[in-house]
Design a protein around this motif. Sequence first.
Motif, PDB file in Angstrom:
ATOM      1  N   UNK A  73       0.833  -1.198   0.000  1.00  0.00           N
ATOM      2  CA  UNK A  73       0.000   0.000   0.000  1.00  0.00           C
ATOM      3  C   UNK A  73       0.878   1.263   0.000  1.00  0.00           C
ATOM      4  N   UNK A  74       1.928   1.248   0.812  1.00  0.00           N
ATOM      5  CA  UNK A  74       2.830   2.397   0.849  1.00  0.00           C
ATOM      6  C   UNK A  74       3.581   2.542  -0.470  1.00  0.00           C
ATOM      7  N   UNK A  75       3.993   1.416  -1.058  1.00  0.00           N
ATOM      8  CA  UNK A  75       4.682   1.480  -2.354  1.00  0.00           C
ATOM      9  C   UNK A  75       3.790   2.111  -3.405  1.00  0.00           C
ATOM     10  N   UNK A  76       2.531   1.719  -3.404  1.00  0.00           N
ATOM     11  CA  UNK A  76       1.584   2.250  -4.380  1.00  0.00           C
ATOM     12  C   UNK A  76       1.411   3.761  -4.190  1.00  0.00           C
ATOM     13  N   UNK A  77       1.308   4.213  -2.937  1.00  0.00           N
ATOM     14  CA  UNK A  77       1.149   5.649  -2.663  1.00  0.00           C
ATOM     15  C   UNK A  77       2.378   6.426  -3.125  1.00  0.00           C
ATOM     16  N   UNK A  78       3.555   5.878  -2.859  1.00  0.00           N
ATOM     17  CA  UNK A  78       4.784   6.559  -3.263  1.00  0.00           C
ATOM     18  C   UNK A  78       4.885   6.670  -4.785  1.00  0.00           C
ATOM     19  N   UNK A  80       2.393   6.743  -6.881  1.00  0.00           N
ATOM     20  CA  UNK A  80       1.403   7.709  -7.349  1.00  0.00           C
ATOM     21  C   UNK A  80       1.884   9.137  -7.109  1.00  0.00           C
ATOM     22  N   UNK A  81       2.581   9.379  -5.995  1.00  0.00           N
ATOM     23  CA  UNK A  81       3.112  10.719  -5.718  1.00  0.00           C
ATOM     24  C   UNK A  81       4.154  11.105  -6.760  1.00  0.00           C
ATOM     25  N   UNK A  82       4.935  10.150  -7.222  1.00  0.00           N
ATOM     26  CA  UNK A  82       5.983  10.427  -8.194  1.00  0.00           C
ATOM     27  C   UNK A  82       5.427  10.497  -9.618  1.00  0.00           C
ATOM     28  N   UNK A  83       4.186  10.090  -9.794  1.00  0.00           N
ATOM     29  CA  UNK A  83       3.576  10.150 -11.101  1.00  0.00           C
ATOM     30  C   UNK A  83       3.774   8.902 -11.932  1.00  0.00           C
ATOM     31  N   UNK A  84       4.267   7.852 -11.337  1.00  0.00           N
ATOM     32  CA  UNK A  84       4.454   6.600 -12.059  1.00  0.00           C
ATOM     33  C   UNK A  84       3.229   5.738 -11.803  1.00  0.00           C
ATOM     34  N   UNK A  85       2.630   5.238 -12.865  1.00  0.00           N
ATOM     35  CA  UNK A  85       1.471   4.422 -12.674  1.00  0.00           C
ATOM     36  C   UNK A  85       1.905   3.003 -12.307  1.00  0.00           C
ATOM     37  N   UNK A  86       1.189   2.448 -11.381  1.00  0.00           N
ATOM     38  CA  UNK A  86       1.512   1.092 -10.952  1.00  0.00           C
ATOM     39  C   UNK A  86       1.072   0.116 -12.040  1.00  0.00           C
ATOM     40  N   UNK A  87       1.786  -0.970 -12.197  1.00  0.00           N
ATOM     41  CA  UNK A  87       1.396  -1.940 -13.237  1.00  0.00           C
ATOM     42  C   UNK A  87       0.030  -2.563 -12.910  1.00  0.00           C
ATOM     43  N   UNK A  88      -0.765  -2.741 -13.931  1.00  0.00           N
ATOM     44  CA  UNK A  88      -2.090  -3.332 -13.751  1.00  0.00           C
ATOM     45  C   UNK A  88      -3.158  -2.318 -13.456  1.00  0.00           C
TER      46      UNK A  88
END
Length: 89
Positions: A73-78, A80-88
């Motif tokens: 969950x924290x990885x996903x938030x980080x 998103x803050x950097x503007x990189x979309x998570x895979x999937x």
Amino acid sequence: MADDFDFADKVPPSFDHVGDVLKNSEAKGFNPALIVLLLVVGLLVVFLVGNYVLYAYAQKTLPPRKKKPVSKKKLRKEKLKQGISAPGE
């Protein structure tokens, strides 16, 4: 009348050594407060030096602490803050 009190100034010869013993005994021995103070300060120094030695030994011999794993969950938030979309997503 002054002659009546001359006996107070004269010390019998048998008690001459008592005054010398009392004068010499005052300088002998330690003050009890000084002994307690030295004991407390000595114990404090031993405690602090012991703690330092244990700390230095632990720094050399123990392995470094493991970092806690970062949750997804924290990885996903980080990301998103950097503007990189998570895979999937």
